[in-house]
Design a protein around this motif. Structure first.
Motif, PDB file in Angstrom:
ATOM      1  N   PRO A  44       0.902  -1.082  -0.592  1.00  0.00           N
ATOM      2  CA  PRO A  44       0.245  -0.181   0.539  1.00  0.00           C
ATOM      3  C   PRO A  44       1.037   1.238   0.035  1.00  0.00           C
ATOM      4  N   TRP A  45       0.438   2.320  -0.571  1.00  0.00           N
ATOM      5  CA  TRP A  45       0.687   3.132  -0.704  1.00  0.00           C
ATOM      6  C   TRP A  45       1.441   4.186   0.655  1.00  0.00           C
ATOM      7  N   SER A  46       0.758   4.200   1.240  1.00  0.00           N
ATOM      8  CA  SER A  46       0.396   4.545   2.728  1.00  0.00           C
ATOM      9  C   SER A  46       1.632   4.225   3.354  1.00  0.00           C
ATOM     10  N   ASP A  47       2.664   2.247   3.613  1.00  0.00           N
ATOM     11  CA  ASP A  47       2.975   2.061   3.339  1.00  0.00           C
ATOM     12  C   ASP A  47       4.627   2.187   3.539  1.00  0.00           C
ATOM     13  N   VAL A  48       4.631   3.263   2.225  1.00  0.00           N
ATOM     14  CA  VAL A  48       6.119   2.952   1.063  1.00  0.00           C
ATOM     15  C   VAL A  48       6.954   3.485   1.900  1.00  0.00           C
ATOM     16  N   PRO A  49       6.964   4.437   3.245  1.00  0.00           N
ATOM     17  CA  PRO A  49       7.738   5.488   4.110  1.00  0.00           C
ATOM     18  C   PRO A  49       8.017   4.539   5.496  1.00  0.00           C
ATOM     19  N   LYS A  50       6.800   4.153   5.868  1.00  0.00           N
ATOM     20  CA  LYS A  50       7.453   2.984   6.913  1.00  0.00           C
ATOM     21  C   LYS A  50       8.488   2.320   6.186  1.00  0.00           C
ATOM     22  N   TYR A  51       8.142   1.493   5.055  1.00  0.00           N
ATOM     23  CA  TYR A  51       9.564   0.394   4.489  1.00  0.00           C
ATOM     24  C   TYR A  51      10.852   1.675   4.289  1.00  0.00           C
ATOM     25  N   ILE A  52      10.676   2.241   3.516  1.00  0.00           N
ATOM     26  CA  ILE A  52      12.456   3.341   3.621  1.00  0.00           C
ATOM     27  C   ILE A  52      12.616   3.643   5.315  1.00  0.00           C
ATOM     28  N   ALA A  53      11.308   3.910   5.922  1.00  0.00           N
ATOM     29  CA  ALA A  53      12.494   4.231   7.472  1.00  0.00           C
ATOM     30  C   ALA A  53      12.929   2.717   8.132  1.00  0.00           C
ATOM     31  N   GLY A  54      12.668   1.834   7.874  1.00  0.00           N
ATOM     32  CA  GLY A  54      12.572   0.462   7.662  1.00  0.00           C
ATOM     33  C   GLY A  54      14.326   0.318   6.570  1.00  0.00           C
ATOM     34  N   PHE A  55      14.870   1.333   5.688  1.00  0.00           N
ATOM     35  CA  PHE A  55      15.730   0.981   5.611  1.00  0.00           C
ATOM     36  C   PHE A  55      17.387   1.438   6.253  1.00  0.00           C
TER      37      PHE A  55
ATOM     38  N   ALA B 171      15.727  10.719   0.301  1.00  0.00           N
ATOM     39  CA  ALA B 171      16.205  11.523   0.950  1.00  0.00           C
ATOM     40  C   ALA B 171      15.413  12.252   2.064  1.00  0.00           C
ATOM     41  N   ALA B 172      14.117  12.610   1.614  1.00  0.00           N
ATOM     42  CA  ALA B 172      13.157  12.787   2.865  1.00  0.00           C
ATOM     43  C   ALA B 172      12.865  12.600   3.959  1.00  0.00           C
ATOM     44  N   MET B 173      13.180  10.655   3.722  1.00  0.00           N
ATOM     45  CA  MET B 173      13.148  10.290   5.148  1.00  0.00           C
ATOM     46  C   MET B 173      14.355   9.936   6.099  1.00  0.00           C
ATOM     47  N   ALA B 174      15.240  10.851   4.907  1.00  0.00           N
ATOM     48  CA  ALA B 174      16.763  11.133   6.301  1.00  0.00           C
ATOM     49  C   ALA B 174      17.960   9.333   6.069  1.00  0.00           C
ATOM     50  N   ARG B 175      17.597   9.625   4.468  1.00  0.00           N
ATOM     51  CA  ARG B 175      17.885   8.019   4.351  1.00  0.00           C
ATOM     52  C   ARG B 175      19.764   8.547   3.133  1.00  0.00           C
ATOM     53  N   PRO B 176      20.684   7.825   3.715  1.00  0.00           N
ATOM     54  CA  PRO B 176      21.351   8.134   2.095  1.00  0.00           C
ATOM     55  C   PRO B 176      21.273   7.848   1.081  1.00  0.00           C
ATOM     56  N   VAL B 177      21.948   7.416  -0.025  1.00  0.00           N
ATOM     57  CA  VAL B 177      21.223   7.548  -1.390  1.00  0.00           C
ATOM     58  C   VAL B 177      23.000   6.677  -2.302  1.00  0.00           C
ATOM     59  N   VAL B 178      22.512   5.609  -2.059  1.00  0.00           N
ATOM     60  CA  VAL B 178      23.672   5.005  -3.484  1.00  0.00           C
ATOM     61  C   VAL B 178      22.729   4.834  -4.571  1.00  0.00           C
ATOM     62  N   ALA B 179      23.519   5.317  -5.864  1.00  0.00           N
ATOM     63  CA  ALA B 179      23.053   6.344  -7.053  1.00  0.00           C
ATOM     64  C   ALA B 179      23.717   5.665  -8.421  1.00  0.00           C
ATOM     65  N   SER B 180      23.593   5.835  -9.396  1.00  0.00           N
ATOM     66  CA  SER B 180      23.978   5.826 -10.856  1.00  0.00           C
ATOM     67  C   SER B 180      24.088   7.466 -10.570  1.00  0.00           C
ATOM     68  N   GLU B 181      25.055   7.843 -11.470  1.00  0.00           N
ATOM     69  CA  GLU B 181      24.957   9.276 -11.584  1.00  0.00           C
ATOM     70  C   GLU B 181      24.683   9.871 -13.109  1.00  0.00           C
ATOM     71  N   PHE B 182      23.400  11.221 -12.584  1.00  0.00           N
ATOM     72  CA  PHE B 182      22.484  11.416 -13.247  1.00  0.00           C
ATOM     73  C   PHE B 182      22.427  12.559 -12.870  1.00  0.00           C
ATOM     74  N   ASP B 183      22.152  14.163 -13.810  1.00  0.00           N
ATOM     75  CA  ASP B 183      22.144  15.024 -13.199  1.00  0.00           C
ATOM     76  C   ASP B 183      21.031  15.283 -12.145  1.00  0.00           C
TER      77      ASP B 183
END
Length: 303
Positions: free
Chosen positions: A171-182, A208-220
């Motif tokens: 569920p879309w409402s659960d997406v922030p909860k899962y990101i918080a678990g990353f 980023a909004a959930m205060a999680r750093p990122v591993v990202a391929s490089e684009f603009d």
């Protein structure tokens, strides 16, 4: 927002209301070549190009996409506004969500549609090899799509399903909860069939909004966010060895992730929240309308 075979704004424009259209892709190409999701692609192309030419303002989510629209469709660049995707920082707020953790150990997460250009097979292979070096990094995948079965089977053949979990749609409402678990978020797109990566991934700003750093391929956009906030790690698109290098570094610096995440959230609130995006876009849209019609808010006009 542009959809296949859709030009609804024309009916407003005929009644004197400015038609502002947003596009995330040259959809007539992406939907046929990368998604295989439409029939009558020639008709779709005609409708889409007609809408691009007829609208008063065309919002493109990246400079790369704007360049394609100008070159391939012949749209006047003076009516294009660049507005990348953003995030609702009140919905995606780590203070408002109890984390849903799948693994107890150090976890990298992905949220999104599982299309070929996400190249999760690359990160699955790299994590498998790094595990032999003592880099114990788990992977949680949220989302579904045409590549899910293939990538899940690939993880199974590598014997990694105890370390890699595909949860499918939630569920879309659960997406922030899962990101918080990353502990860290992953976004690693490669160029699409046209040879360019023109997308603006929502997940980049949601992590980023959930205060999680990122591993990202490089684009603009990933480059801008990571450099602004010193909040992540960039690797060359599709480059296995460079991704391996970055994940080694990230795992070795996991004690820094909490501070990196806090910096990411501060930068996103200031520059990449939807409020900031819209404030910037409104002034540019008003200037385009004023030049065309003598007023940023014409009561009624005809071409």
């Amino acid at each position: 927002r542009l959809g296949a075979f859709q030009a609804l704004g024309w009916w407003f424009k005929r009644r004197g209301i400015p038609w502002i259209l947003e596009t995330n892709a040259l959809l007539f190409r992406e939907a046929s070549a990368d998604r295989a999701s439409v029939a009558f692609s020639g008709l779709q192309r005609l409708a889409e190009c007609w809408a691009y030419h007829r609208c008063d303002v065309l919002i493109c989510v990246s400079q790369a996409l704007a360049d394609m629209v100008v070159k391939d469709v012949g749209v006047n660049p003076k009516k294009i506004v660049i507005m990348p995707n953003g995030v609702d920082t009140e919905t995606f707020d780590p203070q408002c969500h109890k984390p849903k953790r799948v693994f107890q150990g150090c976890t990298m997460g992905f949220v999104g549609h599982l299309y070929p250009w996400q190249r999760l097979d690359l990160v699955i292979e790299v994590l498998t090899e790094l595990r032999g070096e003592g880099v114990d990094l788990k992977l949680v995948v949220i989302g579904d799509g045409p590549m899910r079965a293939k990538w899940e089977d690939f993880a199974a053949r590598l014997g990694q399903l105890q370390h890699i979990r595909f949860l499918g749609r939630v569920p879309w409402s659960d997406v922030p909860k899962y990101i918080a678990g990353f502990d860290i978020g992953y976004v690693g797109p490669v160029p699409l069939s046209v040879g360019v990566m023109y997308l603006s991934p929502l997940k980049l700003y949601e992590y980023a909004a959930m205060a999680r750093p990122v591993v990202a391929s490089e684009f603009d956009e990933s480059r801008k966010l990571v450099q602004e906030a010193s909040c992540g790690y960039l690797f060359k698109m599709g480059d296995k060895q460079d991704l391996k290098r970055v994940l080694r570094q990230a795992y070795g610096e996991r004690h820094k992730w909490a501070d990196m995440g806090q910096r990411a959230r501060r930068i996103v609130i200031e520059h990449h929240a939807w409020q900031a995006r819209v404030r910037d876009a409104i002034s540019k849209i008003e200037a385009i309308l004023e030049e065309a019609y003598g007023s940023p808010y014409p009561a009624r006009y005809t071409r």
